[in-house]
Design an enzyme around this catalytic site. Structure first.
Site, short mmCIF file in Angstrom:
data_model
loop_
_atom_site.label_atom_id
_atom_site.label_comp_id
_atom_site.label_asym_id
_atom_site.label_seq_id
_atom_site.Cartn_x
_atom_site.Cartn_y
_atom_site.Cartn_z
N LYS A 91 -52.82 -29.56 -19.40
CA LYS A 91 -54.17 -29.76 -19.87
C LYS A 91 -54.10 -30.51 -21.18
O LYS A 91 -53.06 -30.55 -21.82
CB LYS A 91 -54.89 -28.42 -20.02
CG LYS A 91 -54.17 -27.38 -20.86
CD LYS A 91 -54.90 -26.05 -20.71
CE LYS A 91 -54.23 -24.96 -21.51
NZ LYS A 91 -53.39 -24.09 -20.70
N ASP A 93 -53.29 -28.54 -26.20
CA ASP A 93 -53.72 -28.69 -24.81
C ASP A 93 -55.09 -28.09 -24.53
O ASP A 93 -55.70 -28.39 -23.51
CB ASP A 93 -52.66 -28.16 -23.82
CG ASP A 93 -52.29 -26.72 -24.05
OD1 ASP A 93 -52.84 -26.10 -24.98
OD2 ASP A 93 -51.44 -26.21 -23.29
N ARG A 94 -55.59 -27.24 -25.44
CA ARG A 94 -56.93 -26.67 -25.22
C ARG A 94 -57.99 -27.44 -25.97
O ARG A 94 -57.68 -28.15 -26.94
CB ARG A 94 -56.97 -25.22 -25.70
CG ARG A 94 -56.12 -24.31 -24.89
CD ARG A 94 -56.33 -22.86 -25.29
NE ARG A 94 -55.56 -22.03 -24.39
CZ ARG A 94 -55.76 -20.74 -24.19
NH1 ARG A 94 -56.70 -20.12 -24.87
NH2 ARG A 94 -55.02 -20.07 -23.34
N SER A 130 -48.58 -21.98 -27.91
CA SER A 130 -49.95 -22.41 -27.68
C SER A 130 -50.91 -21.92 -28.77
O SER A 130 -50.74 -22.24 -29.92
CB SER A 130 -50.37 -21.94 -26.29
OG SER A 130 -51.62 -22.45 -25.97
N HIS A 131 -51.86 -21.10 -28.37
CA HIS A 131 -52.94 -20.67 -29.26
C HIS A 131 -52.60 -19.38 -30.00
O HIS A 131 -53.43 -18.84 -30.71
CB HIS A 131 -54.19 -20.46 -28.41
CG HIS A 131 -53.87 -19.62 -27.21
ND1 HIS A 131 -53.17 -20.13 -26.13
CD2 HIS A 131 -54.09 -18.33 -26.94
CE1 HIS A 131 -52.99 -19.16 -25.24
NE2 HIS A 131 -53.54 -18.07 -25.70
N ASP A 147 -56.12 -26.50 -29.86
CA ASP A 147 -55.33 -25.31 -30.21
C ASP A 147 -53.97 -25.67 -30.80
O ASP A 147 -53.69 -26.84 -31.10
CB ASP A 147 -55.16 -24.41 -28.99
CG ASP A 147 -54.22 -25.01 -27.97
OD1 ASP A 147 -54.13 -26.25 -27.91
OD2 ASP A 147 -53.55 -24.25 -27.25
N ASP A 176 -50.95 -26.14 -29.75
CA ASP A 176 -50.09 -27.18 -29.17
C ASP A 176 -50.89 -28.33 -28.57
O ASP A 176 -50.32 -29.21 -27.91
CB ASP A 176 -49.15 -26.58 -28.12
CG ASP A 176 -49.89 -25.98 -26.95
OD1 ASP A 176 -51.03 -25.52 -27.14
OD2 ASP A 176 -49.34 -25.97 -25.84
C1 G1P Z 1 -53.96 -17.83 -20.61
C2 G1P Z 1 -55.18 -18.38 -19.92
C3 G1P Z 1 -54.76 -19.37 -18.85
C4 G1P Z 1 -53.89 -20.46 -19.47
C5 G1P Z 1 -52.73 -19.83 -20.22
C6 G1P Z 1 -51.91 -20.88 -20.97
O1 G1P Z 1 -53.16 -17.14 -19.69
O2 G1P Z 1 -55.97 -17.36 -19.36
O3 G1P Z 1 -55.90 -19.91 -18.26
O4 G1P Z 1 -53.38 -21.31 -18.48
O5 G1P Z 1 -53.22 -18.89 -21.17
O6 G1P Z 1 -52.68 -21.58 -21.90
P1 G1P Z 1 -53.18 -15.55 -19.52
O7 G1P Z 1 -52.91 -14.95 -20.87
O8 G1P Z 1 -54.57 -15.19 -19.08
O9 G1P Z 1 -52.15 -15.24 -18.49
ZN ZN Z 2 -52.13 -24.44 -25.80
#
Ligand code: G1P
Ligand code: ZN
Length: 543
Positions: A376, A281-282, A113-114, A277, A279
């Protein structure tokens, strides 16, 4: 071609977190680490024979290696067909759509992801089920249990597939279709949004900047915004996915997308700024002169949903993760539709979406989406905003301010303390949890605590219960303090502190967010000792 059964020994740390298995790249590079985990996934599934599997990732470092391994392990485990994005690429929402559209058994999504990429960055593997969404805990628990005892995996001894070439290939007896990662997704977006109105918006001189952060949404944004919608060339920046995201941190928040924020606050600001981000999804939404918090964005999209053709008949309900502000609750109340509060993580929305009880979902962590996929979806949120702007013909700022003047404003911020010593973080959470029962009814800063608990969610669709989902301290005036440990961090522990204060429509709607929340920030410190016990003077990231 021969199918090989290779002996292996288990790893003890393959427990999927909030969003799949996420670790530093060198961890994934250990011999058999990937193979063990993917085999553990397949061992936890039923009915593989004859079915299709989707594979794709965000293109980060090691994506290319893992895609090839996944294809060969899938072939040896009896899948009839694999659909893989060209170059091994698929955005997370793109993968979700492909799984649904082609009725696959599921998909392997490669992404962290990010989180930063590169040889010392992060990597991740996630399994999504046939509804296109992240596997529920019943499956991730089974995968983890299997990974602890696995003693062999199956793989075909076949050459790598040429993923650069669209069309039909083979790996062992299995068909491998290399597909355009963007085409089906772009078609789906065209069914949801008024592309004619969006073309007219750009033709009328509307200016936008989309920062793809050198990540996977680049090709999608180029094709849709500049290709189909006629946005001027240069609207999309950092549009080529790079294995290390150009050395950047592909998280579209006010820290890592600061240049975009500065542009939108500057003298020559375009009308609209957005980012996505690693991947895809954000999303980050910024209007000229105004940042839209993800919690507000969720509420605004829900309130304006019928302006987009795909949602013209109204929405069934809204769901938000527990730490997300209650701005959307006000919209649901006014619309007279269902509102659900779920634990953090997109997987908890799946059942509600499948059951048709909610249409729009969101998280404060820049995640917004709907029943069109089961993840998302960053670009979807951007297109939704464009559709709203095209119809209402007002600025982002005017639309947001009108919203607050109707529903009131939920001031909201999240403070992250990253890479905290895990023992200190756990003890801090345990100590605060122990204090909770005594807090109810107590007064602080002129407010009374109306509830103080560790959030437990009971899924209204399948009855499953997920406990210990984060500490909530709620006050009689709608203010909240929430504290939870991240489930996606890869080093030490990350403590997330969420603060919220509600102002009614005729209250103070124009305060600076951090100042408006300062009394709550101090109260959170008094109750938890967060800064004092972690030795941190301030959070690493404020969103
Ligand atoms: C974080 C975000 C959560 C999101 C997840 C995946 O998780 O807070 O809302 O769904 O990344 O993108 P966390 O690191 O808080 O468990
Ligand atoms: Zn992501």
């Amino acid at each position: 071609m021969t199918m090989q059964q290779i002996k292996t020994t288990p790893f003890s740390d393959q427990k999927p977190g909030t969003s799949g298995l996420r670790k530093r790249v060198p961890v994934f590079q250990q011999a058999n680490y990937i193979e063990n985990f993917i085999q553990s996934i397949f061992d936890s599934l039923e009915g593989i024979a004859g079915r299709t599997l989707v594979i794709g990732g965000d293109g980060r470092f090691y994506n290319d290696v893992v895609v090839q391994k996944a294809i060969k392990i899938a072939a040896a485990n009896g899948f009839a067909r694999v659909l893989v994005g060209q170059g091994g690429l698929l955005s997370t929402p793109g993968a979700s759509h492909i799984i649904r559209h082609y009725k696959a058994l599921g998909g392997i999504v490669l992404s962290a992801s990010h989180n930063p990429g590169g040889p010392d960055g992060d990597f991740g593997i996630k399994y999504n089920i046939d509804n296109g969404g992240p596997a529920p805990e019943r499956i991730t628990d089974a995968v983890f249990a299997r990974s602890k005892v696995i003693d062999s995996y199956k793989i075909v001894d076949a050459p790598d597939v040429d993923l650069g070439k669209l069309g039909t290939h083979k790996s062992g007896d299995m068909i491998v279709e290399v597909i355009d990662p963007v085409a089906d997704y772009a078609d789906l977006m065209e069914t949801l949004f008024d592309f004619d109105a969006l073309r007219a918006l750009f033709a009328g001189g509307f200016r936008m900047q989309f920062d793809a952060m050198s990540a996977i949404t680049g090709p999608y944004a180029h094709a849709i915004l500049e290709g189909k919608l006629g946005a001027p060339k240069g609207t999309v920046i950092n549009g080529t996915p790079l294995p290390d995201f150009g050395g950047g941190h592909p998280d579209p928040n006010l820290v890592y997308a600061k240049p975009l924020f500065d542009l939108l606050m500057g003298p020559d600001a375009p009308d609209f700024g957005a980012a996505s981000d690693g991947d895809g999804d954000r999303n980050l939404i910024i209007g000229r002169n105004i940042f839209v918090t993800p919690s507000d964005s969720l509420a605004l999209i829900a309130a304006n949903a019928t302006l987009a053709p795909g949602y013209r008949n109204g929405i069934a309900g809204i769901a938000r993760s527990m730490p997300t502000s209650a701005a959307a609750d006000k919209v649901a109340e006014k619309l007279g539709i269902e509102m659900h509060e779920t634990p953090t993580g997109w997987k908890f929305f799946g059942n509600l979406l499948d059951a048709g009880r909610v249409t729009i979902c969101g998280e404060e962590s820049s995640g917004t989406g709907s029943n069109h996929v089961r993840e998302k979806d960053g670009l979807w949120a951007v297109l939704f905003w464009l559709n709203i702007l095209a119809v209402r013909k007002q600025s982002v700022e005017a639309i947001v301010k009108e919203h607050w003047a109707t529903y009131g404003r939920n001031y909201y911020t999240r403070h992250d303390y990253e890479e905290v010593d895990a023992a200190i973080a756990n003890a801090l959470v345990d100590d605060l949890r122990a204090k909770l029962p005594g807090l109810v009814g107590q007064g602080f800063e002129g407010m009374t605590v109306s509830y103080a608990d560790d959030f437990s969610y009971s899924d209204p669709v399948d009855g499953s219960v997920s406990g210990k989902q984060g500490i909530r301290i709620g006050f009689s005036n709608g203010s909240r303090i929430v504290l939870r440990l991240s489930g996606t961090g890869t080093v030490g522990a990350t403590l997330r502190l969420y603060l919220e204060r509600y102002e009614t429509a005729n209250g103070h709607l124009d305060l600076d967010t951090q100042s408006a929340l300062e009394p709550l920030i101090q109260l959170a410190e008094r109750l938890s000792g967060l800064r004092q016990r972690t030795g941190r003077a301030a959070p690493n990231v404020i969103t």
